[in-house]
Write a protein that holds these residues in place. Structure first.
Motif, PDB file in Angstrom:
ATOM      1  N   TRP A  92       8.300 -56.079  37.236  1.00 54.65           N
ATOM      2  CA  TRP A  92       7.153 -56.629  36.511  1.00 54.65           C
ATOM      3  C   TRP A  92       7.577 -57.785  35.630  1.00 54.65           C
ATOM      4  O   TRP A  92       6.802 -58.719  35.405  1.00 54.65           O
ATOM      5  CB  TRP A  92       6.474 -55.549  35.678  1.00 54.65           C
ATOM      6  CG  TRP A  92       5.700 -54.585  36.507  1.00 54.65           C
ATOM      7  CD1 TRP A  92       5.961 -53.260  36.689  1.00 54.65           C
ATOM      8  CD2 TRP A  92       4.546 -54.863  37.302  1.00 54.65           C
ATOM      9  NE1 TRP A  92       5.042 -52.705  37.545  1.00 54.65           N
ATOM     10  CE2 TRP A  92       4.153 -53.670  37.930  1.00 54.65           C
ATOM     11  CE3 TRP A  92       3.794 -56.008  37.547  1.00 54.65           C
ATOM     12  CZ2 TRP A  92       3.062 -53.587  38.781  1.00 54.65           C
ATOM     13  CZ3 TRP A  92       2.715 -55.918  38.385  1.00 54.65           C
ATOM     14  CH2 TRP A  92       2.352 -54.732  38.989  1.00 54.65           C
ATOM     15  N   ASP A 104       2.652 -56.513  30.938  1.00 59.55           N
ATOM     16  CA  ASP A 104       1.472 -55.648  30.958  1.00 59.55           C
ATOM     17  C   ASP A 104       0.262 -56.383  31.514  1.00 59.55           C
ATOM     18  O   ASP A 104      -0.559 -55.811  32.237  1.00 59.55           O
ATOM     19  CB  ASP A 104       1.173 -55.125  29.552  1.00 59.55           C
ATOM     20  CG  ASP A 104       2.271 -54.207  29.037  1.00 59.55           C
ATOM     21  OD1 ASP A 104       2.917 -53.542  29.874  1.00 59.55           O
ATOM     22  OD2 ASP A 104       2.489 -54.170  27.812  1.00 59.55           O
ATOM     23  N   THR A 105       0.159 -57.668  31.196  1.00 53.53           N
ATOM     24  CA  THR A 105      -0.938 -58.482  31.736  1.00 53.53           C
ATOM     25  C   THR A 105      -0.778 -58.657  33.246  1.00 53.53           C
ATOM     26  O   THR A 105      -1.764 -58.602  33.986  1.00 53.53           O
ATOM     27  CB  THR A 105      -0.969 -59.855  31.038  1.00 53.53           C
ATOM     28  OG1 THR A 105      -1.006 -59.668  29.631  1.00 53.53           O
ATOM     29  CG2 THR A 105      -2.167 -60.661  31.477  1.00 53.53           C
ATOM     30  N   LYS A 107       0.665 -56.571  35.267  1.00 58.00           N
ATOM     31  CA  LYS A 107       0.322 -55.278  35.871  1.00 58.00           C
ATOM     32  C   LYS A 107      -1.191 -55.099  35.919  1.00 58.00           C
ATOM     33  O   LYS A 107      -1.742 -54.603  36.912  1.00 58.00           O
ATOM     34  CB  LYS A 107       0.957 -54.160  35.049  1.00 58.00           C
ATOM     35  CG  LYS A 107       1.056 -52.846  35.773  1.00 58.00           C
ATOM     36  CD  LYS A 107       1.708 -51.781  34.912  1.00 58.00           C
ATOM     37  CE  LYS A 107       3.150 -52.072  34.665  1.00 58.00           C
ATOM     38  NZ  LYS A 107       3.848 -50.961  33.993  1.00 58.00           N
ATOM     39  N   LEU A 108      -1.871 -55.530  34.866  1.00 58.85           N
ATOM     40  CA  LEU A 108      -3.335 -55.436  34.822  1.00 58.85           C
ATOM     41  C   LEU A 108      -3.969 -56.350  35.876  1.00 58.85           C
ATOM     42  O   LEU A 108      -4.909 -55.944  36.578  1.00 58.85           O
ATOM     43  CB  LEU A 108      -3.850 -55.784  33.431  1.00 58.85           C
ATOM     44  CG  LEU A 108      -5.356 -55.739  33.237  1.00 58.85           C
ATOM     45  CD1 LEU A 108      -5.867 -54.316  33.397  1.00 58.85           C
ATOM     46  CD2 LEU A 108      -5.725 -56.298  31.886  1.00 58.85           C
ATOM     47  N   LYS A 109      -3.440 -57.567  36.011  1.00 54.94           N
ATOM     48  CA  LYS A 109      -3.958 -58.489  37.026  1.00 54.94           C
ATOM     49  C   LYS A 109      -3.777 -57.913  38.425  1.00 54.94           C
ATOM     50  O   LYS A 109      -4.659 -58.031  39.276  1.00 54.94           O
ATOM     51  CB  LYS A 109      -3.243 -59.847  36.931  1.00 54.94           C
ATOM     52  CG  LYS A 109      -3.661 -60.690  35.767  1.00 54.94           C
ATOM     53  CD  LYS A 109      -2.918 -62.010  35.784  1.00 54.94           C
ATOM     54  CE  LYS A 109      -3.299 -62.887  34.612  1.00 54.94           C
ATOM     55  NZ  LYS A 109      -2.582 -64.178  34.631  1.00 54.94           N
ATOM     56  N   TRP A 110      -2.622 -57.291  38.672  1.00 61.94           N
ATOM     57  CA  TRP A 110      -2.347 -56.684  39.975  1.00 61.94           C
ATOM     58  C   TRP A 110      -3.340 -55.558  40.264  1.00 61.94           C
ATOM     59  O   TRP A 110      -3.870 -55.459  41.368  1.00 61.94           O
ATOM     60  CB  TRP A 110      -0.907 -56.177  39.984  1.00 61.94           C
ATOM     61  CG  TRP A 110      -0.489 -55.469  41.219  1.00 61.94           C
ATOM     62  CD1 TRP A 110      -0.222 -56.032  42.439  1.00 61.94           C
ATOM     63  CD2 TRP A 110      -0.274 -54.071  41.372  1.00 61.94           C
ATOM     64  NE1 TRP A 110       0.153 -55.067  43.327  1.00 61.94           N
ATOM     65  CE2 TRP A 110       0.131 -53.846  42.697  1.00 61.94           C
ATOM     66  CE3 TRP A 110      -0.368 -52.987  40.514  1.00 61.94           C
ATOM     67  CZ2 TRP A 110       0.434 -52.591  43.189  1.00 61.94           C
ATOM     68  CZ3 TRP A 110      -0.068 -51.735  40.996  1.00 61.94           C
ATOM     69  CH2 TRP A 110       0.326 -51.539  42.315  1.00 61.94           C
ATOM     70  N   THR A 111      -3.608 -54.749  39.246  1.00 61.55           N
ATOM     71  CA  THR A 111      -4.565 -53.653  39.409  1.00 61.55           C
ATOM     72  C   THR A 111      -5.968 -54.198  39.673  1.00 61.55           C
ATOM     73  O   THR A 111      -6.697 -53.672  40.527  1.00 61.55           O
ATOM     74  CB  THR A 111      -4.570 -52.761  38.159  1.00 61.55           C
ATOM     75  OG1 THR A 111      -3.238 -52.346  37.881  1.00 61.55           O
ATOM     76  CG2 THR A 111      -5.441 -51.544  38.355  1.00 61.55           C
ATOM     77  N   VAL A 112      -6.337 -55.250  38.974  1.00 59.48           N
ATOM     78  CA  VAL A 112      -7.659 -55.856  39.174  1.00 59.48           C
ATOM     79  C   VAL A 112      -7.776 -56.420  40.589  1.00 59.48           C
ATOM     80  O   VAL A 112      -8.809 -56.259  41.255  1.00 59.48           O
ATOM     81  CB  VAL A 112      -7.921 -56.947  38.106  1.00 59.48           C
ATOM     82  CG1 VAL A 112      -9.128 -57.788  38.465  1.00 59.48           C
ATOM     83  CG2 VAL A 112      -8.095 -56.317  36.744  1.00 59.48           C
TER      84      VAL A 112
END
Length: 124
Positions: A92, A104-105, A107-112
């Motif tokens: 990451w 963390d951002t 990871k959030l973008k990947w999840t989105v």
């Protein structure tokens, strides 16, 4: 079929593995039909160095990789890069440096992106 984010991530990792197991597209420039053999008798009979090759992907794995490549067509360039980097098992921290954001951002973008892809696949 409805997929979860974990299933999609596993499928993309398998796709990268399958695509990397294929031989390179560029042929060797020097082609020789005579078999290579060691000139030193101490290196013959299997005493020399050897490399272990990966097992070839099965037909089902190739079909699933083709399906994943079709899914990538539904994403834009930044989303494709993010999916490919994570499927290639980049950390990451590396992905965050590549995207210019916090891990963390990233990871959030990947999840989105995975959730958006699930929605697009659900509507097809």
């Amino acid at each position: 079929m409805v997929y979860t984010a974990v299933e999609l991530a596993d499928r993309f990792e398998e796709m990268v593995y399958v695509l990397r197991s294929f031989p390179p597209a560029v042929r060797k420039e020097k082609v020789n039909f005579w078999p290579e053999f060691p000139s030193d008798p101490n290196q013959s009979y299997g005493y020399g160095e050897y490399t272990i090759s990966r097992p070839k992907p099965s037909g089902e794995q190739i079909d699933r990789a083709d399906e994943c490549l079709y899914w990538l067509l539904k994403l834009n360039k930044d989303q494709k890069e993010l999916i490919w980097a994570r499927a290639s098992k980049f950390s990451w921290r590396k992905i965050a440096a590549m995207k210019g954001c916090n891990k963390d951002t990233a990871k959030l973008k990947w999840t989105v992106v995975l959730m958006q892809l699930i929605e697009k696949l659900r509507h097809d």
